[in-house]
Design an enzyme around this catalytic site. Structure first.
Site, PDB file in Angstrom:
ATOM      1  N   CYS A  43       0.859  -1.161   0.000  1.00  0.00           N
ATOM      2  CA  CYS A  43       0.000   0.000   0.000  1.00  0.00           C
ATOM      3  C   CYS A  43       0.903   1.221   0.000  1.00  0.00           C
ATOM      4  O   CYS A  43       2.122   1.101   0.057  1.00  0.00           O
ATOM      5  CB  CYS A  43      -0.847  -0.003   1.268  1.00  0.00           C
ATOM      6  SG  CYS A  43      -1.664  -1.585   1.525  1.00  0.00           S
ATOM      7  N   ARG A  99       0.658   2.165  -5.991  1.00  0.00           N
ATOM      8  CA  ARG A  99       0.988   1.092  -5.049  1.00  0.00           C
ATOM      9  C   ARG A  99      -0.252   0.288  -4.627  1.00  0.00           C
ATOM     10  O   ARG A  99      -0.124  -0.723  -3.938  1.00  0.00           O
ATOM     11  CB  ARG A  99       1.639   1.691  -3.790  1.00  0.00           C
ATOM     12  CG  ARG A  99       2.929   2.417  -4.067  1.00  0.00           C
ATOM     13  CD  ARG A  99       3.475   3.024  -2.791  1.00  0.00           C
ATOM     14  NE  ARG A  99       3.928   1.993  -1.872  1.00  0.00           N
ATOM     15  CZ  ARG A  99       5.133   1.459  -1.881  1.00  0.00           C
ATOM     16  NH1 ARG A  99       6.006   1.851  -2.777  1.00  0.00           N
ATOM     17  NH2 ARG A  99       5.464   0.537  -1.015  1.00  0.00           N
ATOM     18  N   TRP A 154      -3.820  -1.762  -1.218  1.00  0.00           N
ATOM     19  CA  TRP A 154      -3.877  -2.935  -2.090  1.00  0.00           C
ATOM     20  C   TRP A 154      -4.131  -4.089  -1.131  1.00  0.00           C
ATOM     21  O   TRP A 154      -3.261  -4.478  -0.361  1.00  0.00           O
ATOM     22  CB  TRP A 154      -2.557  -3.110  -2.834  1.00  0.00           C
ATOM     23  CG  TRP A 154      -2.573  -4.193  -3.844  1.00  0.00           C
ATOM     24  CD1 TRP A 154      -3.064  -4.114  -5.113  1.00  0.00           C
ATOM     25  CD2 TRP A 154      -2.046  -5.521  -3.700  1.00  0.00           C
ATOM     26  NE1 TRP A 154      -2.883  -5.316  -5.760  1.00  0.00           N
ATOM     27  CE2 TRP A 154      -2.266  -6.191  -4.923  1.00  0.00           C
ATOM     28  CE3 TRP A 154      -1.423  -6.199  -2.660  1.00  0.00           C
ATOM     29  CZ2 TRP A 154      -1.884  -7.504  -5.130  1.00  0.00           C
ATOM     30  CZ3 TRP A 154      -1.039  -7.520  -2.869  1.00  0.00           C
ATOM     31  CH2 TRP A 154      -1.267  -8.152  -4.096  1.00  0.00           C
ATOM     32  N   ASN A 202       1.603  -0.102   5.866  1.00  0.00           N
ATOM     33  CA  ASN A 202       1.941  -0.834   4.636  1.00  0.00           C
ATOM     34  C   ASN A 202       2.793  -2.018   5.050  1.00  0.00           C
ATOM     35  O   ASN A 202       3.801  -1.846   5.736  1.00  0.00           O
ATOM     36  CB  ASN A 202       2.733   0.073   3.687  1.00  0.00           C
ATOM     37  CG  ASN A 202       3.321  -0.707   2.526  1.00  0.00           C
ATOM     38  OD1 ASN A 202       2.724  -1.664   2.044  1.00  0.00           O
ATOM     39  ND2 ASN A 202       4.499  -0.298   2.071  1.00  0.00           N
ATOM     40  N   GLY A 203       2.381  -3.207   4.645  1.00  0.00           N
ATOM     41  CA  GLY A 203       3.144  -4.407   4.994  1.00  0.00           C
ATOM     42  C   GLY A 203       2.190  -5.514   5.390  1.00  0.00           C
ATOM     43  O   GLY A 203       0.983  -5.427   5.128  1.00  0.00           O
ATOM     44  N   GLU A 214       8.402 -10.520 -22.848  1.00  0.00           N
ATOM     45  CA  GLU A 214       8.012  -9.223 -22.286  1.00  0.00           C
ATOM     46  C   GLU A 214       6.771  -8.685 -23.010  1.00  0.00           C
ATOM     47  O   GLU A 214       5.870  -8.130 -22.371  1.00  0.00           O
ATOM     48  CB  GLU A 214       9.202  -8.249 -22.363  1.00  0.00           C
ATOM     49  CG  GLU A 214       8.943  -6.851 -21.847  1.00  0.00           C
ATOM     50  CD  GLU A 214       8.423  -6.769 -20.414  1.00  0.00           C
ATOM     51  OE1 GLU A 214       8.468  -7.768 -19.682  1.00  0.00           O
ATOM     52  OE2 GLU A 214       7.932  -5.688 -20.046  1.00  0.00           O
ATOM     53  N   LYS A 266       3.188  -7.841 -21.112  1.00  0.00           N
ATOM     54  CA  LYS A 266       2.493  -6.547 -21.198  1.00  0.00           C
ATOM     55  C   LYS A 266       1.035  -6.759 -21.584  1.00  0.00           C
ATOM     56  O   LYS A 266       0.135  -6.149 -21.014  1.00  0.00           O
ATOM     57  CB  LYS A 266       3.153  -5.618 -22.242  1.00  0.00           C
ATOM     58  CG  LYS A 266       4.489  -5.051 -21.875  1.00  0.00           C
ATOM     59  CD  LYS A 266       4.438  -3.884 -20.934  1.00  0.00           C
ATOM     60  CE  LYS A 266       4.585  -4.228 -19.498  1.00  0.00           C
ATOM     61  NZ  LYS A 266       5.763  -4.761 -18.941  1.00  0.00           N
ATOM     62  N   GLU A 312      -0.864  -8.232 -18.646  1.00  0.00           N
ATOM     63  CA  GLU A 312      -1.005  -7.297 -17.520  1.00  0.00           C
ATOM     64  C   GLU A 312      -2.091  -6.260 -17.741  1.00  0.00           C
ATOM     65  O   GLU A 312      -2.863  -5.969 -16.830  1.00  0.00           O
ATOM     66  CB  GLU A 312       0.310  -6.514 -17.332  1.00  0.00           C
ATOM     67  CG  GLU A 312       1.367  -7.193 -16.509  1.00  0.00           C
ATOM     68  CD  GLU A 312       2.620  -6.333 -16.407  1.00  0.00           C
ATOM     69  OE1 GLU A 312       3.151  -5.903 -17.463  1.00  0.00           O
ATOM     70  OE2 GLU A 312       3.080  -6.085 -15.286  1.00  0.00           O
ATOM     71  N   HIS A 349       6.567 -28.504 -29.858  1.00  0.00           N
ATOM     72  CA  HIS A 349       6.583 -29.363 -28.671  1.00  0.00           C
ATOM     73  C   HIS A 349       5.400 -29.083 -27.755  1.00  0.00           C
ATOM     74  O   HIS A 349       5.548 -29.099 -26.539  1.00  0.00           O
ATOM     75  CB  HIS A 349       7.916 -29.204 -27.942  1.00  0.00           C
ATOM     76  CG  HIS A 349       9.082 -29.499 -28.825  1.00  0.00           C
ATOM     77  ND1 HIS A 349       9.358 -30.767 -29.297  1.00  0.00           N
ATOM     78  CD2 HIS A 349      10.010 -28.692 -29.384  1.00  0.00           C
ATOM     79  CE1 HIS A 349      10.412 -30.723 -30.070  1.00  0.00           C
ATOM     80  NE2 HIS A 349      10.827 -29.469 -30.153  1.00  0.00           N
ATOM     81  N   LYS A 368       2.258  -1.706  -8.494  1.00  0.00           N
ATOM     82  CA  LYS A 368       3.568  -1.455  -9.087  1.00  0.00           C
ATOM     83  C   LYS A 368       4.684  -2.007  -8.230  1.00  0.00           C
ATOM     84  O   LYS A 368       5.669  -2.521  -8.724  1.00  0.00           O
ATOM     85  CB  LYS A 368       3.755   0.044  -9.284  1.00  0.00           C
ATOM     86  CG  LYS A 368       5.077   0.372  -9.943  1.00  0.00           C
ATOM     87  CD  LYS A 368       4.929   1.372 -11.033  1.00  0.00           C
ATOM     88  CE  LYS A 368       6.146   1.466 -11.910  1.00  0.00           C
ATOM     89  NZ  LYS A 368       6.102   0.504 -13.012  1.00  0.00           N
TER      90      LYS A 368
HETATM   91  C1  G6P Z   1       5.159  -5.827 -10.118  1.00  0.00           C
HETATM   92  C2  G6P Z   1       4.805  -4.914 -11.282  1.00  0.00           C
HETATM   93  C3  G6P Z   1       5.641  -5.288 -12.511  1.00  0.00           C
HETATM   94  C4  G6P Z   1       7.122  -5.260 -12.152  1.00  0.00           C
HETATM   95  C5  G6P Z   1       7.427  -6.181 -10.965  1.00  0.00           C
HETATM   96  C6  G6P Z   1       8.843  -6.031 -10.456  1.00  0.00           C
HETATM   97  O1  G6P Z   1       4.719  -7.104 -10.371  1.00  0.00           O
HETATM   98  O2  G6P Z   1       3.438  -5.019 -11.575  1.00  0.00           O
HETATM   99  O3  G6P Z   1       5.402  -4.342 -13.554  1.00  0.00           O
HETATM  100  O4  G6P Z   1       7.867  -5.673 -13.254  1.00  0.00           O
HETATM  101  O5  G6P Z   1       6.564  -5.832  -9.878  1.00  0.00           O
HETATM  102  O6  G6P Z   1       9.007  -4.744  -9.921  1.00  0.00           O
HETATM  103  P1  G6P Z   1      10.415  -4.104  -9.626  1.00  0.00           P
HETATM  104  O7  G6P Z   1      10.110  -2.767  -9.009  1.00  0.00           O
HETATM  105  O8  G6P Z   1      11.134  -5.020  -8.691  1.00  0.00           O
HETATM  106  O9  G6P Z   1      11.125  -3.991 -10.939  1.00  0.00           O
END
Ligand code: G6P
Length: 589
Positions: A2, A27, A70, A94-95, A463, A467, A470, A486, A584
């Site tokens: 959070c 967050r 969150w 937060n935690g 990647e 995306k 996500e 395979h 994030k």
């Molecule tokens: C979360 C985010 C991702 C990010 C990952 C790692 O899952 O949604 O977009 O790649 O964390 O985050 P970091 O800050 O360690 O790169």
């Protein structure tokens, strides 16, 4: 994971709380709340949903705390939103309190009733029960009972202009300006407000009182802290796009320029011994950063010819990893706060590894525990899905691989002089966007899709798929083109989209063969490449990439895919900045 904010201001604190919470929303954004303290006592406003639900009549007072959530314990609801209140105290957290069930049982047996299902409410109950007139001591005593992780900010009605905060394994930053004193989960939330910042370490407390902000130990003894001037660019002022994600994609060239400038000026001498000695290298990361770490493995194994063991951070710690004294461990994290990556880095250090962090936040927890930090200068990244930070991570990792060559006295990579051309190539990649608009329009209704590549293009494919998952909520997987037969091929049917990235000339024919295979089974095929041969390709949709030195193509070839995912998301009616269920910065395991 959070976001928390606390401030004591010269005027009214309400505006500061709301504006910082808006910047912290990345967050978590399933509920939000504030508590403002005045001579009249505590005023609380908390609601399910985003920070905008808190807008309304100003709550007035000079000290306040705020939270954007969150959910981990208890569904998103008004009752589970922070702040939590008990008696004279209000708290944001937060935690995760890992022993909360036991504490809740104990507190319930002692007659406490709980208003929420959260783990956090036990903390404020513990504080209220320990209070005998000394605010700081009550918070410190409560913290001594907690297991897990926490960054908390607490108000007490008996002390109208004070905030007591504590940190353990969740980030906490102190900030100061001539008009306000702050605590916060992250630096960007204070941009434009705080002029100086300092980060708390695990076990430290921050006490705002009498117009001063002090770092203390658990007994309340002051700890000397050096505040540094805020340098991060202010957020929100330069938006030319409707969403942060689009904006951040357009910032890639500038982010690469700034990162390159940092790298060129950096002194890697503190890494010299570790790099010279390292017989093997580890790379640990999560999510997008993990894809960057995989590419790092490819680069180092090719250029330096030493093995790189790449792990997702969440697995690393439970695998009894082979880290030994003298190994180099590269931890990649945009935020520098991802709990799993922090734990992986800690474990690596315990085992004698030299931890080299690659992060976007210079005062992050990762940076403070690492032996050396490479700071990418991507600038604040707000959209949950990483874009510009990935391109900058790659740039840093190419650079680190070259440093390894240098200290190991092997031949310097041929790509080194070409790094300078990356910002321009990134700019040129924007020319692919009209094609990506068309592709997104064509595929907007897709249920699932594959991304294919070979060698380094496999990382780009992975990647691209991440995306799309996500933010567009389309099931997607990135595969090595050679793996198609395979198993994967079984799912291909008429109209199934398959997007291939082909940036190695000598492997182009093989990737093309894979496209032929899926096309003959009815797939809709897409090819991205920088080479002219694609004109003769069988692909249904072709997109020409700008050209840079072949080994560096992953920094550029991913950009159209980042943009494509963003367009898919918008066309499907979603918000790319705040994908459902994601945050994030994942500061819990
Ligand atoms: C979360 C985010 C991702 C990010 C990952 C790692 O899952 O949604 O977009 O790649 O964390 O985050 P970091 O800050 O360690 O790169």
């Amino acid at each position: 994971m959070c976001g928390i904010i606390g401030c004591v201001t010269k005027g009214n604190c309400y505006r500061y709380l709301i504006s910082s919470l808006e910047k912290l929303e990345y967050r978590g954004y399933d509920s939000a709340g504030i508590a403002v303290l005045s001579e009249a006592g505590l005023a609380i406003r908390k609601k399910k949903g985003g920070v905008k639900n808190l807008f309304g009549e100003e709550l007035s007072g000079r000290a306040g705390i705020g939270h954007t959530r969150w959910a981990t314990h208890g569904a998103p609801s008004d009752a589970n939103a922070h702040p939590h209140v008990c008696g004279k105290f209000a708290l944001v957290h937060n935690g995760i309190v890992e022993n909360y069930a036991k504490l809740r049982e104990e507190l319930s047996a002692a007659g406490e009733t709980f208003l929420s299902e959260t783990d956090s409410e036990v903390i404020v109950k513990l504080i209220a029960r320990s209070y005998t007139g000394n605010f700081f001591a009550a918070v410190s005593s409560a913290c001594s009972r907690l297991e897990g992780s926490y960054a908390i900010a607490v108000l007490c009605e008996d002390f109208p202009e004070e905030i007591v905060c504590a940190k353990y394994k969740s980030p906490l930053i102190a900030g100061a300006s001539s008009s306000a004193l702050f605590v916060c989960s992250d630096v960007p939330a204070l941009s434009g407000e705080a002029e100086y910042i300092a980060a708390a370490e695990d076990g430290e407390f921050i006490h705002i009182r009498g117009g001063e902000i002090d770092f203390c130990d658990g007994a309340g003894r002051r700890i000397g802290k050096k505040f540094s001037k805020v340098t991060e660019t202010s957020l929100g002022g330069r938006r030319r796009c409707a969403t942060y994600m689009e904006e951040e994609i357009f910032e890639i060239p500038r982010a690469l320029e700034d990162t390159l400038a940092w790298l060129n000026a950096a002194d890697f001498a503190p890494c010299a011994r570790a790099m010279r000695q390292a017989k093997k290298v580890f790379a640990v990361a999560c999510g997008t950063a993990y894809h960057a770490a995989l590419l790092f493995k490819d680069i180092v194994e090719k250029e330096v010819r030493i093995p790189v063991l790449c792990h997702t951070s969440s697995e690393f710690r439970y695998r009894d990893p082979l880290v030994e004294e003298g190994d180099l461990v590269v931890a990649v994290s945009q935020s520098g706060e991802t709990a799993d990556t922090l734990e992986a880095a800690r474990l690596a250090r315990e085992r004698g590894g030299f931890v080299l962090a690659v992060t976007n936040v210079s005062c992050s927890s990762l940076s403070s525990l690492a032996d050396f930090t490479v700071v990418m200068r991507a600038g604040p990244e707000i959209a949950v899905a990483a874009t510009k930070s990935y391109n900058c991570q790659l740039l840093c990792l190419y650079y680190i691989a070259a440093q390894l060559c240098f200290y190991k006295k092997t031949q310097m990579p041929a790509y080194m002089p070409e790094l300078a051309s990356l910002p321009e190539a990134a700019r040129a990649s924007f020319k692919t966007f009209p094609a990506m608009d068309m592709l997104a329009e064509k595929l907007r209704g897709a249920q699932s899709m594959y991304f294919l590549g070979r060698d380094r293009d496999v990382r780009t494919a992975a990647e691209g798929a991440l995306k799309v998952k996500e933010i567009a909520y389309v099931f997607a997987e990135g595969y090595a083109a050679g793996e198609l037969k395979h198993g994967t091929l079984a799912l291909v049917e008429r109209g199934f989209p398959v997007i291939a990235v082909s940036t190695r000339a000598d492997l182009a024919k093989k990737t093309e063969n894979a496209l032929e295979e899926v096309k003959s089974r009815g797939a809709y095929t897409v090819l991205l490449s920088q080479y002219g041969f694609m004109e003769e390709s069988c692909a249904d949709f072709k997109c020409k990439l700008p050209s840079v030195s072949e080994p560096l193509m992953p920094v550029i070839s991913v950009i159209p895919l980042q943009y494509f995912a963003c367009r898919m998301c918008l066309l499907r009616g979603y918000d790319p900045d705040k994908p459902r269920n994601l945050a994030k910065s994942v500061t819990v395991e």
